[in-house]
Design a protein around this motif. Structure first.
Motif, short mmCIF file in Angstrom:
data_model
loop_
_atom_site.label_atom_id
_atom_site.label_comp_id
_atom_site.label_asym_id
_atom_site.label_seq_id
_atom_site.Cartn_x
_atom_site.Cartn_y
_atom_site.Cartn_z
N GLY A 29 9.12 -15.24 48.52
CA GLY A 29 9.15 -16.39 49.41
C GLY A 29 7.89 -17.21 49.45
O GLY A 29 7.64 -17.94 50.40
N LYS A 30 7.08 -17.12 48.39
CA LYS A 30 5.80 -17.84 48.39
C LYS A 30 5.99 -19.34 48.56
O LYS A 30 5.26 -19.98 49.32
N SER A 31 6.95 -19.92 47.86
CA SER A 31 7.16 -21.37 47.95
C SER A 31 7.72 -21.77 49.32
O SER A 31 7.24 -22.73 49.93
N THR A 32 8.71 -21.06 49.78
CA THR A 32 9.33 -21.39 51.07
C THR A 32 8.32 -21.21 52.20
O THR A 32 8.15 -22.10 53.04
N ILE A 33 7.65 -20.08 52.22
CA ILE A 33 6.66 -19.81 53.27
C ILE A 33 5.49 -20.79 53.12
O ILE A 33 4.98 -21.32 54.10
N GLY A 34 5.08 -21.06 51.88
CA GLY A 34 3.97 -21.96 51.63
C GLY A 34 4.22 -23.36 52.16
O GLY A 34 3.32 -23.98 52.77
N ARG A 35 5.42 -23.88 51.93
CA ARG A 35 5.74 -25.23 52.44
C ARG A 35 5.66 -25.27 53.96
O ARG A 35 5.10 -26.19 54.54
N ARG A 36 6.23 -24.26 54.60
CA ARG A 36 6.22 -24.23 56.07
C ARG A 36 4.81 -24.01 56.62
O ARG A 36 4.44 -24.61 57.63
N LEU A 37 4.04 -23.17 55.96
CA LEU A 37 2.67 -22.93 56.37
C LEU A 37 1.85 -24.22 56.25
O LEU A 37 1.10 -24.57 57.17
N ALA A 38 2.01 -24.92 55.15
CA ALA A 38 1.29 -26.18 54.95
C ALA A 38 1.64 -27.19 56.04
O ALA A 38 0.76 -27.87 56.57
N THR A 39 2.90 -27.27 56.38
CA THR A 39 3.34 -28.18 57.43
C THR A 39 2.67 -27.82 58.77
O THR A 39 2.15 -28.69 59.47
N ARG A 40 2.68 -26.53 59.10
CA ARG A 40 2.07 -26.09 60.37
C ARG A 40 0.58 -26.38 60.42
O ARG A 40 0.04 -26.69 61.48
#
Length: 183
Positions: A29-40
């Motif tokens: 889930g690196k990409s999925t988690i990464g996108r959400r983390l970047a947004t936060r």
């Protein structure tokens, strides 16, 4: 202040807003988690595999088929080095990127590394959703993932933080990453 006889493993002082780099097995889930983390965090996001595809004007699968894994890893190393020059960015790496000595050293020196981890059963279920993983082509995903984890675990364990990617809402894992970074 570090003296000249400081241990070679001493980490440099982190710079403000340094890159956050997600490492771990395919399907974690690196990409999925990464996108959400970047947004936060109000950071940019980059998926290293997508950046490699843009640079090569080929898919990862096509690169593997045409030139082989060593060629891909060389391009991956260069792309990640370029991304690591940026501040305020979350980078999702490919599963094997952190196993490369040069790439790992760069990430550890300039970024905050997060090992996202999940049980093999979870990874098998997740990678089954996409048929574009070159290392799984024509092979049993459970066997391949088990073998890869055995080879890669010691590399991943060198990351700054270790976070479990659960079979739960993604925001829960994002929260765990934020807690790890803040600790």
């Amino acid at each position: 202040m570090l003296s000249n006889d400081a241990p070679a493993t001493a980490r440099p002082v982190p710079r403000p807003h340094q890159p956050i780099v997600l490492v771990g097995m395919m399907g974690v889930g690196k990409s999925t988690i990464g996108r959400r983390l970047a947004t936060r965090l109000h950071y940019d996001f980059a998926d290293a595999d997508e950046e490699i595809e843009l640079a090569a004007n080929m898919s990862v699968t096509e690169i593997f088929e045409s030139y082989g894994e060593p060629y891909f890893r060389d391009g991956e190393r260069r792309v990640i080095a370029r991304l690591m020059e940026r501040d305020r960015i979350v980078i999702a790496t490919g599963g094997g990127a952190f196993c490369d000595d040069e790439t790992r050293a760069l990430i550890l020196a300039r970024g905050v590394s997060i090992w996202l981890d999940a049980p093999i059963e979870t990874l098998v279920e997740r990678v089954g959703r996409r048929g574009t993983r070159p290392l799984l082509q024509g092979r049993d995903p459970a066997q391949v993932l088990t073998e890869l984890m055995a080879k890669r675990r010691d590399f991943y364990a060198q990351a700054d933080h270790h976070v479990q990617s659960e079979n739960a809402p993604h925001d829960r894992t994002v929260g765990a990453v934020l807690q790890a970074i803040a600790a």
